[in-house]
Design a protein around this motif. Structure first.
Motif, mmCIF file in Angstrom:
data_model
loop_
_atom_site.group_PDB
_atom_site.id
_atom_site.type_symbol
_atom_site.label_atom_id
_atom_site.label_comp_id
_atom_site.label_asym_id
_atom_site.label_seq_id
_atom_site.Cartn_x
_atom_site.Cartn_y
_atom_site.Cartn_z
ATOM 1 N N PRO A 58 0.811 -1.229 0.000
ATOM 2 C CA PRO A 58 0.000 0.000 0.000
ATOM 3 C C PRO A 58 0.841 1.274 0.000
ATOM 4 C CG PRO A 58 -0.955 -1.598 1.488
ATOM 5 C CD PRO A 58 0.372 -2.163 1.046
ATOM 6 N N LEU A 59 1.906 1.301 0.792
ATOM 7 C CA LEU A 59 2.785 2.469 0.793
ATOM 8 C C LEU A 59 3.435 2.659 -0.571
ATOM 9 C CD1 LEU A 59 4.279 4.769 2.228
ATOM 10 C CD2 LEU A 59 5.987 3.075 2.975
ATOM 11 N N SER A 60 3.837 1.570 -1.188
ATOM 12 C CA SER A 60 4.455 1.667 -2.509
ATOM 13 C C SER A 60 3.463 2.151 -3.553
ATOM 14 C CB SER A 60 5.020 0.294 -2.913
ATOM 15 O OG SER A 60 5.674 0.380 -4.159
ATOM 16 N N TYR A 61 2.193 1.719 -3.439
ATOM 17 C CA TYR A 61 1.163 2.214 -4.359
ATOM 18 C C TYR A 61 1.055 3.737 -4.262
ATOM 19 C CZ TYR A 61 -0.555 -2.663 -4.424
ATOM 20 O OH TYR A 61 -0.680 -4.019 -4.535
ATOM 21 N N ALA A 380 -6.827 3.515 1.127
ATOM 22 C CA ALA A 380 -7.836 2.578 1.606
ATOM 23 C C ALA A 380 -7.201 1.294 2.129
ATOM 24 C CB ALA A 380 -8.823 2.268 0.486
ATOM 25 N N LEU A 381 -6.273 0.724 1.351
ATOM 26 C CA LEU A 381 -5.609 -0.512 1.779
ATOM 27 C C LEU A 381 -4.768 -0.278 3.034
ATOM 28 C CD1 LEU A 381 -4.522 -1.835 -1.728
ATOM 29 C CD2 LEU A 381 -6.037 -3.032 -0.151
ATOM 30 N N LEU A 386 -3.660 -0.820 8.878
ATOM 31 C CA LEU A 386 -3.240 -0.200 10.134
ATOM 32 C C LEU A 386 -4.292 -0.332 11.232
ATOM 33 C CD1 LEU A 386 -1.534 3.039 8.757
ATOM 34 C CD2 LEU A 386 -0.418 1.011 9.704
ATOM 35 N N THR A 387 -5.563 -0.420 10.847
ATOM 36 C CA THR A 387 -6.627 -0.550 11.838
ATOM 37 C C THR A 387 -6.950 -2.001 12.162
ATOM 38 O OG1 THR A 387 -8.259 -0.357 10.041
ATOM 39 C CG2 THR A 387 -7.687 1.663 11.244
#
Length: 446
Positions: A58-61, A380-381, A386-387
């Motif tokens: 997700p961070l890379s996206y 969103a991902l 994280l939650t």
């Protein structure tokens, strides 16, 4: 003998006589580029999952989306001042340079920090390169083919990407384990430079296309000066944006499975190379022999509806625990069928706009909308991760696919398929030379 073969192939691919010789060089160019992009995709994915991990996707996206926005902004500025071939050469030479620098970083020649960042740079660079190539290749084609020509030849030219992808998959499968996955970067760089050389040759030898011989689809909003007022454009933006968000959910789900299923970089690279060859072969057959026939028989509306149904099936299957087969189906939808089926159909939707507006539509959808959608998907991902709600990722993705289906229904309402059309004359009974205007009248794709 050659004329007979040309007519037979033209009939098989729903082309006009003489189209093959005109589209051949562009087919070869797209094959070269997608051989490089296919290798880049497999190499980047393998290095990222092996050295960084799927949890960082997700961070890379998000970083990829930001990089795409910057790259597209530079592209649009350059496109206003340079010719289409000159812009294309700059894109390909620039991508080649990024892969060479990242290769040197991956080898540790630039220090420890760049070496650790190299997998993430490859992951982002291959996506940005894909966005720029897809965004500009249609504009480049527009320089040499009219709207009537494009409606016939686009699926065939884009099939060159599937052909090149087969070669790229074979090199990934065999060269990756033999040389090391990282050593594929110079090969990718060389292919990009070869593509830039082909673009230079085509620009020098081919004359530009004349103005469109037919009137664009009537759209009072476009005529009054503003794409934002066009219902067709608004629906296209909404459906395309939702598709790209869903695409990243698919990407995350099958990559997360691959990370735990394969035990080494070499094993994953070999599998991706083997899989890519078969998937692209199927995609090649679909694009070469099915897309034109699908649009002519079911209409553009029916073709769009089919892509929606396939996406719903894929996202619905992911509501249950993934298997290797389900993960492969997700990748097929996200990558090969996107290139082989959805993209050519989407190009035909784009062709319903006037010629000047097509560049703006492609810039919005491929250049601006896609990075924004990737950023939204990343947020969103990442939020679900994280939650502690990772188990909600599949149902959330399926809900987005349902929204995409509703947006696509709205898009279908604004598409214009001819109510009736006379059948295309069989090439064996037609005169040797068929005028473009006459062929356009007999084609339901126009």
């Amino acid at each position: 003998m050659f004329d007979w073969i040309d007519r037979r192939i033209a009939a098989l691919c729903c082309l006009a006589p003489g189209d093959l010789s005109r589209l051949g060089p562009f087919f070869v160019l797209y094959a070269i580029l997608f051989a490089a992009l296919t290798m880049a995709d497999g190499m980047a994915l393998t290095l990222f999952l092996g050295r960084v991990g799927a949890d960082r996707l997700p961070l890379s996206y998000g970083l990829t989306a930001i990089g795409s926005m910057v790259a597209v902004g530079a592209y649009l500025r350059m496109a206003r001042h340079r010719s289409a071939p000159g812009v294309f050469q700059s894109i390909l030479i620039g991508v080649s340079g990024v892969f060479l620098i990242s290769w040197a970083a991956g080898l540790g020649l630039l220090g420890d920090a760049p070496g650790r960042a190299a997998p993430a740079v490859f992951f982002a660079a291959r996506e940005i390169a894909l966005v720029l190539v897809l965004a500009h290749f249609g504009t480049f084609l527009q320089e040499y083919f009219t709207r009537v020509d494009l409606n016939r030849i686009l699926p065939i030219v884009y099939a060159g990407g599937r052909f090149g992808g087969l070669a790229g998959g074979a090199m990934l499968e065999h060269l990756g384990p033999a040389l090391g996955v990282l050593q594929l970067a110079p090969v990718i760089s060389t292919l990009m430079l070869a593509g830039a050389f082909v673009v230079a040759i085509l620009a020098k030898r081919l004359p530009p296309a004349p103005d469109d011989p037919i009137t664009p689809v009537s759209d009072s909003a476009n005529a009054s000066g503003g794409l934002a007022r066009s219902p067709l454009f608004r629906c296209l933006v909404l459906s395309s944006g939702l598709f790209m968000i869903v695409r990243w959910f698919l990407n995350y789900e099958y990559n997360h499975f691959f990370e735990h299923h394969f035990s080494s970089e070499a094993e994953l690279a070999a599998f991706l190379g083997w899989y890519t060859q078969w998937a692209l072969l199927a995609s090649f057959v679909v694009q070469l022999f099915v897309v034109n026939r699908l649009v002519r028989s079911a209409g553009l509306r029916g073709a769009v509806a089919l892509t929606v149904v396939l996406l719903l099936i894929g996202m619905g299957r992911n509501l249950w625990e993934l298997t290797l087969l389900a993960a492969v189906w997700s990748r097929l939808l996200e990558t090969e069928l996107r290139f082989g089926l959805r993209n050519p159909i989407n190009q035909l939707v784009t062709n319903q706009f006037s010629r000047p507006d097509r560049l703006r539509v492609r810039a919005w959808t491929l250049g601006a909308l896609n990075p924004v959608a990737a950023l939204i998907g990343s947020i969103a991902l990442g939020t679900l991760q994280l939650t502690g709600l990772s188990s909600w990722i599949p149902p959330f993705g399926f809900a987005l696919a349902l929204l995409h289906a509703l947006a696509s229904l709205a898009l279908i309402r604004h598409l214009q398929d001819p109510a009736s059309a006379s059948p295309t004359p069989h090439p064996s009974r037609a005169p040797r030379i068929v005028s473009r205007a006459r062929f356009a009248q007999s084609s339901r794709i126009v």
